[in-house]
Design an enzyme around this catalytic site. Structure first.
Site, mmCIF file in Angstrom:
data_model
loop_
_atom_site.group_PDB
_atom_site.id
_atom_site.type_symbol
_atom_site.label_atom_id
_atom_site.label_comp_id
_atom_site.label_asym_id
_atom_site.label_seq_id
_atom_site.Cartn_x
_atom_site.Cartn_y
_atom_site.Cartn_z
ATOM 1 N N GLY A 169 0.811 -1.219 0.000
ATOM 2 C CA GLY A 169 0.000 0.000 0.000
ATOM 3 C C GLY A 169 0.837 1.259 0.000
ATOM 4 O O GLY A 169 1.723 1.454 -0.839
ATOM 5 N N GLY A 170 0.548 2.134 0.960
ATOM 6 C CA GLY A 170 1.266 3.410 1.036
ATOM 7 C C GLY A 170 2.764 3.210 1.197
ATOM 8 O O GLY A 170 3.571 4.051 0.795
ATOM 9 N N GLY A 404 16.474 8.823 -35.477
ATOM 10 C CA GLY A 404 16.003 9.660 -34.375
ATOM 11 C C GLY A 404 16.842 9.464 -33.122
ATOM 12 O O GLY A 404 17.020 10.376 -32.311
ATOM 13 N N ALA A 405 17.390 8.258 -32.990
ATOM 14 C CA ALA A 405 18.188 7.969 -31.793
ATOM 15 C C ALA A 405 19.464 8.817 -31.780
ATOM 16 O O ALA A 405 19.980 9.148 -30.715
ATOM 17 C CB ALA A 405 18.522 6.483 -31.741
HETATM 18 C C1 HXC Z 1 -1.824 -2.937 11.309
HETATM 19 C C2 HXC Z 1 -0.505 -4.697 10.653
HETATM 20 C C3 HXC Z 1 -0.548 -4.254 9.307
HETATM 21 C C4 HXC Z 1 -1.308 -3.078 9.019
HETATM 22 C C5 HXC Z 1 0.659 -6.025 9.380
HETATM 23 N N1 HXC Z 1 0.256 -5.786 10.631
HETATM 24 N N2 HXC Z 1 0.157 -5.107 8.548
HETATM 25 N N3 HXC Z 1 -1.117 -4.041 11.629
HETATM 26 N N4 HXC Z 1 -1.926 -2.467 10.054
HETATM 27 N N5 HXC Z 1 -1.391 -2.598 7.786
HETATM 28 C C6 HXC Z 1 0.601 -6.552 11.834
HETATM 29 C C7 HXC Z 1 -0.036 -7.923 11.856
HETATM 30 O O1 HXC Z 1 -1.335 -7.848 12.420
HETATM 31 C C8 HXC Z 1 0.934 -8.701 12.757
HETATM 32 O O2 HXC Z 1 0.676 -8.363 14.079
HETATM 33 C C9 HXC Z 1 2.258 -8.095 12.402
HETATM 34 O O3 HXC Z 1 1.997 -6.827 11.800
HETATM 35 C C10 HXC Z 1 3.029 -8.949 11.380
HETATM 36 O O4 HXC Z 1 2.189 -9.205 10.269
HETATM 37 P P1 HXC Z 1 2.070 -10.652 9.605
HETATM 38 O O5 HXC Z 1 0.906 -10.642 8.702
HETATM 39 O O6 HXC Z 1 2.104 -11.690 10.675
HETATM 40 O O7 HXC Z 1 3.436 -10.740 8.769
HETATM 41 P P2 HXC Z 1 3.700 -11.398 7.346
HETATM 42 O O8 HXC Z 1 3.073 -12.772 7.297
HETATM 43 O O9 HXC Z 1 5.170 -11.281 7.142
HETATM 44 O O10 HXC Z 1 2.939 -10.518 6.269
HETATM 45 C C11 HXC Z 1 3.287 -9.150 6.093
HETATM 46 C C12 HXC Z 1 2.245 -8.450 5.188
HETATM 47 C C13 HXC Z 1 0.833 -8.680 5.756
HETATM 48 C C14 HXC Z 1 2.349 -9.007 3.753
HETATM 49 C C15 HXC Z 1 2.648 -6.968 5.143
HETATM 50 O O11 HXC Z 1 0.857 -8.378 7.157
HETATM 51 C C16 HXC Z 1 -0.207 -7.839 5.089
HETATM 52 O O12 HXC Z 1 -0.675 -8.203 3.992
HETATM 53 N N6 HXC Z 1 -0.604 -6.770 5.740
HETATM 54 C C17 HXC Z 1 -1.633 -5.883 5.254
HETATM 55 C C18 HXC Z 1 -1.173 -5.141 4.044
HETATM 56 C C19 HXC Z 1 -2.181 -4.112 3.586
HETATM 57 O O13 HXC Z 1 -3.120 -4.448 2.906
HETATM 58 N N7 HXC Z 1 -2.018 -2.862 4.111
HETATM 59 C C20 HXC Z 1 -2.892 -1.791 3.925
HETATM 60 C C21 HXC Z 1 -2.585 -1.206 2.567
HETATM 61 S S1 HXC Z 1 -3.608 0.159 2.201
HETATM 62 P P3 HXC Z 1 0.963 -9.368 15.296
HETATM 63 O O14 HXC Z 1 0.422 -8.668 16.489
HETATM 64 O O15 HXC Z 1 0.272 -10.638 14.961
HETATM 65 O O16 HXC Z 1 2.456 -9.520 15.346
HETATM 66 C C22 HXC Z 1 -2.612 1.448 2.380
HETATM 67 C C23 HXC Z 1 -3.292 2.737 2.102
HETATM 68 C C24 HXC Z 1 -2.395 3.786 1.592
HETATM 69 O O17 HXC Z 1 -1.488 1.373 2.719
HETATM 70 C C25 HXC Z 1 -2.628 3.968 0.157
HETATM 71 C C26 HXC Z 1 -1.916 5.137 -0.384
HETATM 72 C C27 HXC Z 1 -2.013 5.265 -1.872
#
Ligand code: HXC
Length: 510
Positions: A169-170, A404-405
């Protein structure tokens, strides 16, 4: 009873533990360093000064009020790299997955604002699951604040992103707006949405690595610039890399002492060009023999390798090098290589880094795939970038400069300051055979006549003298003297003054 000073020490020690020993161990088990360990390698020993160590999030939803970790998932501050100031942030995956909260964003914004005020690079070590989901729009707002600063800082201070974990994401859009992105192989990922969301929306099953691993982005998409084996290698490379860059757009390039003689001759270059125009040679050899001590930091080596971009030094001063690579697709310009080189040229121009261009290009790549995907607009990016650049521009044509290059590759007509050609240069609208088949269509049907006309065309244009007679080439130089000529040219151009007409900004074909 601990004293007040001891209490501070204790609170610092707690903050340094981030998400706790268990999560630190998990980070290590994945072959990754923690946010603080990374900063220790990146920065000069003892130079890191941390800010905002005790900042905490302000979220009360989804049980977050019961979970506060000092620092809130990002370590921020400043330090030095080989004595030069940099501002840094390092996201801590052990704290809520390094996700970005409103307060986490404020910490990053604070050091970005300082970097802009004082004119020093920003280096972001990214290891983050993106927007902190529990915070909702507050975290989205936080990201937008960071994005806004990325844009304001663009072209003012260099911004370097290291992707060191799963970034979503961000956490990928901010790096995308920085100047350069380094990734770690088999350990870092960049995607707008992760594999789970991809599966839900498109039913596609894909691994993190295939979706957004280092190879996906440093080879295929070109989103990232260089891939490294592990965290340590990436961080040490970042130190070397920062040494090439100016601190800001007003600081001028760094100067580093060198023992390499400015007029070093390289006799081996006199035989670099093969006897046949169709045989490739490695343009890296010319680059390495031209720059100080052969030290060349290549950007995007694995993406669009038909053009080479990177930094070297001449007489200790940084130069940007752009060079066609005859070893890959004969050095042709296509969509990917045009975009890659255009972005590089614009970076150099923004930061007053002189550009040295080595040309051996047979033209633009023909075909429906290129046309339908917009080679006209993408090729125009490189043309535009060279044409608007006001930094010193030195061009050396080693062999082909066709069509052109020829115009695009920092020609005299695009305000090239010094345009040199080797005696082996061929400057023409196209290769002799193709040219003859068009202008002598009837005669070309007869192989003997075709050969005679081809020889005639080659004799006329397969050399640098016609272009030199028109002043389009300033001088035909001996290959062995290339470094000397480039060094002399750069000395001459050090105080170059050239301004484009006033405008709010240009409208480069995006
Ligand atoms: C809060 C989060 C988090 C998030 C991970 N965690 N992402 N907490 N907000 N976005 C936390 C998990 O709950 C977990 O907590 C710990 O971090 C580790 O995550 P895991 O999933 O266990 O790790 P892993 O298996 O390595 O996977 C990592 C990951 C996955 C691929 C990043 O966590 C994931 O898909 N996260 C969400 C990604 C996402 O969709 N983000 C939002 C994007 S939208 P615990 O307590 O269990 O340790 C965005 C908007 C901005 O960003 C857009 C701007 C243009």
């Amino acid at each position: 009873m601990p004293t007040t000073l001891e209490k501070l020490d204790q609170r610092r020690a707690e903050a340094r533990l981030g998400g706790g020993q268990k999560r630190i161990d998990a980070q290590h088990a994945k072959g990754r360093l923690t946010a603080r360990e990374r900063l220790e390698i990146l920065l000069d020993e003892g130079s890191f000064e941390e800010l905002d160590m005790f900042v905490e999030h302000n979220c009360i939803d989804f049980g977050m009020d019961a979970s506060h970790i000092p620092g809130d998932g990002v370590v921020t501050g400043s330090g030095t790299i080989n004595g030069r100031l940099v501002f840094v942030f390092s996201q801590d995956f052990t704290v809520f997955g390094g996700s970005l909260s409103e307060r986490h964003a404020q910490k990053i914004c604070k050091i970005m604002d300082m970097a802009l005020k004082v004119g020093a690079p920003v280096i972001g070590l990214n290891d983050s699951g993106g927007a902190r989901i529990q915070e909702g729009v507050a975290s989205l707002g936080g990201y937008a604040e960071v994005f806004q600063r990325n844009v304001l800082a663009s072209g003012v201070v260099p911004q370097l992103s290291l992707i060191m974990g799963p970034c979503a994401g961000g956490a990928v859009y901010s790096p995308a707006m920085t100047d350069f992105i380094f990734m770690v192989k088999d350990s870092s990922y960049m995607f707008v949405t992760g594999p789970d969301v991809v599966k839900t929306v498109t039913n596609e099953v894909v691994s993190q690595e295939d979706l957004g691993g280092a190879s996906a982005h440093t080879v295929k998409s070109g989103v990232a610039d260089v891939a490294f084996e592990n965290d340590v290698e990436a961080l040490l490379a970042a130190r070397d890399f920062i040494d090439f860059l100016p601190e800001s757009n007003r600081s001028g390039v760094p100067v580093r002492p060198t023992d390499d003689p400015w007029d070093r001759q390289e006799p081996s270059l006199d035989t670099l060009i093969p006897a046949s125009a169709n045989i490739p040679y490695d343009m890296h050899e010319l680059i390495q023999k031209t720059v100080d001590e052969g030290d060349f930091f290549e950007i995007q080596p694995a993406h669009a390798a038909n053009i080479i971009t990177g930094f070297g030094r001449i007489e200790g001063r940084t130069v940007g090098i752009v060079a066609n690579q005859p070893m890959v697709l004969a050095g042709v310009l296509d969509i990917a290589s045009s975009r890659k080189a255009a972005r590089f040229v614009r970076f150099c121009d923004a930061f007053e880094i002189p550009i040295v261009t080595f040309v051996d290009v047979p033209g633009f790549l023909p075909g429906t795939a290129q046309e339908h995907n917009g080679i006209i607009k993408h090729g125009a990016k490189l043309l535009f970038a060279y044409a608007e650049a006001t930094v010193p521009k030195i061009t050396v044509i080693t062999r082909k400069a066709y069509g052109g290059a020829y115009d695009v590759m920092a020609s005299k007509h695009l305000r090239g300051d010094l345009n040199y050609a080797w005696p082996t240069a061929e400057i023409a609208v196209m290769g002799a055979k193709g040219a003859v088949e068009i202008i002598f269509r009837q005669e070309a049907k007869d192989p003997e006549k075709l050969a005679a006309r081809t020889a005639e065309y080659e004799a006329r244009f397969a050399n640098p003298f016609v272009a030199a007679s028109k002043g389009f080439i300033d001088e035909i130089i001996m290959p062995h003297s290339t470094r000397r000529r480039v060094a002399l040219g750069l000395r001459k151009l050090r105080n170059k003054q050239l301004e484009n007409p006033w405008k709010k900004h240009d409208n480069i074909p995006l």
